[in-house]
Design an enzyme around this catalytic site. Structure first.
Site, short mmCIF file in Angstrom:
data_model
loop_
_atom_site.label_atom_id
_atom_site.label_comp_id
_atom_site.label_asym_id
_atom_site.label_seq_id
_atom_site.Cartn_x
_atom_site.Cartn_y
_atom_site.Cartn_z
N ARG A 38 1.04 -1.34 0.17
CA ARG A 38 0.00 0.05 0.04
C ARG A 38 0.97 1.20 0.00
O ARG A 38 1.85 1.18 0.77
CB ARG A 38 -1.05 0.03 1.23
CG ARG A 38 -1.99 1.20 1.38
CD ARG A 38 -2.87 1.12 2.48
NE ARG A 38 -3.73 0.10 1.89
CZ ARG A 38 -5.14 -0.12 2.41
NH1 ARG A 38 -5.30 0.42 3.71
NH2 ARG A 38 -5.59 -1.26 2.13
N LYS A 74 2.13 -7.59 4.95
CA LYS A 74 1.66 -6.35 4.31
C LYS A 74 2.77 -5.37 4.30
O LYS A 74 3.76 -5.51 5.22
CB LYS A 74 0.45 -5.71 4.96
CG LYS A 74 -0.38 -5.02 3.90
CD LYS A 74 -1.25 -5.99 3.25
CE LYS A 74 -2.15 -4.79 2.51
NZ LYS A 74 -3.07 -5.85 1.73
N THR A 123 -11.06 -9.95 -6.89
CA THR A 123 -11.52 -9.57 -5.42
C THR A 123 -13.16 -9.46 -5.53
O THR A 123 -13.75 -9.51 -4.66
CB THR A 123 -10.69 -8.15 -4.91
OG1 THR A 123 -9.21 -8.43 -4.90
CG2 THR A 123 -11.06 -7.86 -3.86
N ALA A 125 -13.66 0.95 -0.09
CA ALA A 125 -12.67 2.19 -0.09
C ALA A 125 -11.58 1.74 1.28
O ALA A 125 -11.33 0.48 1.27
CB ALA A 125 -13.24 3.42 0.10
N ALA A 185 -15.23 -4.97 0.05
CA ALA A 185 -13.98 -5.27 -0.31
C ALA A 185 -13.05 -4.63 0.60
O ALA A 185 -11.77 -4.93 0.79
CB ALA A 185 -13.74 -4.88 -1.62
N ALA A 186 -13.28 -3.57 1.24
CA ALA A 186 -12.37 -2.70 2.25
C ALA A 186 -11.79 -3.78 3.25
O ALA A 186 -12.62 -4.47 3.82
CB ALA A 186 -13.01 -1.81 2.87
#
Length: 369
Positions: free
Chosen positions: A58, A94, A162, A250, A271-272
């Site tokens: 990210r 992540k 996704t 989001a 999906a967030a």
């Protein structure tokens, strides 16, 4: 260090946190800084019990390094649970790169990031996330082979996968709540119509959904959908609209206790990542009889796609595993009802049982000392 020595205190950043992450354990957290490119990144490996830690990168303009750290710790934990719930032989990790991707993202920065990923020797495998793309991964892959989801030699963008997983989960939740009619005739509000949300809208529009409301700060994305799909309307905020299903797609933490008390939707599925501002919001949702499909269950389609690259799975196997998210969703909703617990607790139990079983296998396979 002796057993009686006092541990170093790090102002609650990693080892001594006062929030809900304090009760969790991360295997490794790496802070990465490359002076020449300006890279400032954090890679968090939460758990490798089931396999290498896989998770996206990210790129986001965090207000502070502390905010970036909190986000990467939450996101990496979510990846452990996401892969485990989806039946993948993968752990959770992540990475976050601090900065506005429109300003800081350069070839040199991506190569520097790839070199840091490579130093972990495959314990962490990176992919795309908010602010990064499959094209970016092609550059990262010049510095490390521990990349999935790239365009060249990979499965590419995982946005559709996704979205399809969320759609399968939402359809299962709708059938659980409304019966065989499921999504037909319902109003769905989609918050965030980027590369995942926009594809979810397209899937919903072909599934008999009566009306779709969309919200996004990026006006061109709204214009694209409303101009091509007649039953799609743009609104300021989904949270205040009269919808049957709320789909947060989001950034996370939109479900706070006050928001839940005002929420009109009967189902939340999107999906967030990390949709709950705090863990106890799951109990607020249950108290109001709102079916929440835990985010790490619903949004696992992307990790199923890119994770399949590590094990040579073909397209048909990937599609079947994503479609199976519907079955997992139904099982979790039924378990929550049967046990009288929140859907978060029911989903966590599935994951923790799988992790415990694998740890027992690993313990049994260790040679006697």
């Amino acid at each position: 260090m002796s057993a009686s020595a006092a541990p170093a205190r790090l102002n609650g950043l990693v080892f001594d946190r006062a929030d809900e992450l304090g009760a969790d354990v991360h295997e490794q957290v790496v802070f990465c800084h490359d002076r020449d490119s300006g890279l400032k990144a954090i890679i968090a490996i939460h758990d490798t019990t089931l396999g290498p830690a896989l998770g996206g990168t990210r790129i986001y303009p965090y207000a502070s390094e502390a905010d970036a750290l909190t986000d990467v710790l939450r996101l990496s934990r979510g990846m452990t649970y996401k892969s485990a719930a989806a039946g993948m032989d993968l752990g959770g990790g992540k990475a976050v790169i601090i900065g506005d991707p429109a300003r800081i993202k350069t070839r040199d920065l991506l190569l520097a990031y790839g070199r840091f990923v490579d130093t972990l020797g495959g314990r962490y495998v990176t992919a795309a996330d908010v602010g990064s793309t499959a094209d970016d991964l092609d550059i990262v892959a010049e510095a490390t082979r521990h990349v999935v989801g790239k365009n060249t030699g990979g499965s590419g963008d995982s946005g559709y996968s996704t979205a399809y997983g969320v759609f399968c989960a939402m359809r299962a939740a709708a059938e659980h709540r409304y019966g065989p009619a499921g999504l037909a005739g319902r109003t769905v509000g989609v918050e965030g119509v980027g590369k995942v949300g926009s594809r979810l809208v397209a899937l919903l529009s072909s599934a008999g959904v009566d009306r779709i409301l969309v919200a996004d700060p990026y006006q061109p994305a709204l214009d694209q959908l409303t101009s091509t799909l007649g039953h799609v309307s743009a609104v300021e905020s989904i949270l205040v609209e009269d919808v049957d299903i709320y789909a947060p797609c989001a950034l996370g933490a939109t479900l706070t206790a006050p928001h839940v008390r005002d929420l009109k939707a009967a189902i939340v599925c999107g999906a967030a990542n990390n949709q709950l501002a705090t863990a106890d919001v799951a109990d607020e949702l249950r108290a109001r009889d709102i079916l929440w499909v835990p985010d790490y269950v619903a949004n696992a389609g992307g990790v199923v796609q890119v994770g399949a690259e590590l094990y040579g799975k073909d397209h048909e196997e990937v599609e079947a595993k994503i479609a199976a998210i519907a079955t997992t969703t139904t099982e979790i909703l039924l378990s929550a009802e049967r046990e009288g617990i929140s859907t978060r607790a029911a989903a966590d139990a599935v994951v923790e049982q799988r992790l415990a079983a694998r740890r027992a296998e690993l313990a049994d396979s260790e040679p006697a000392r």
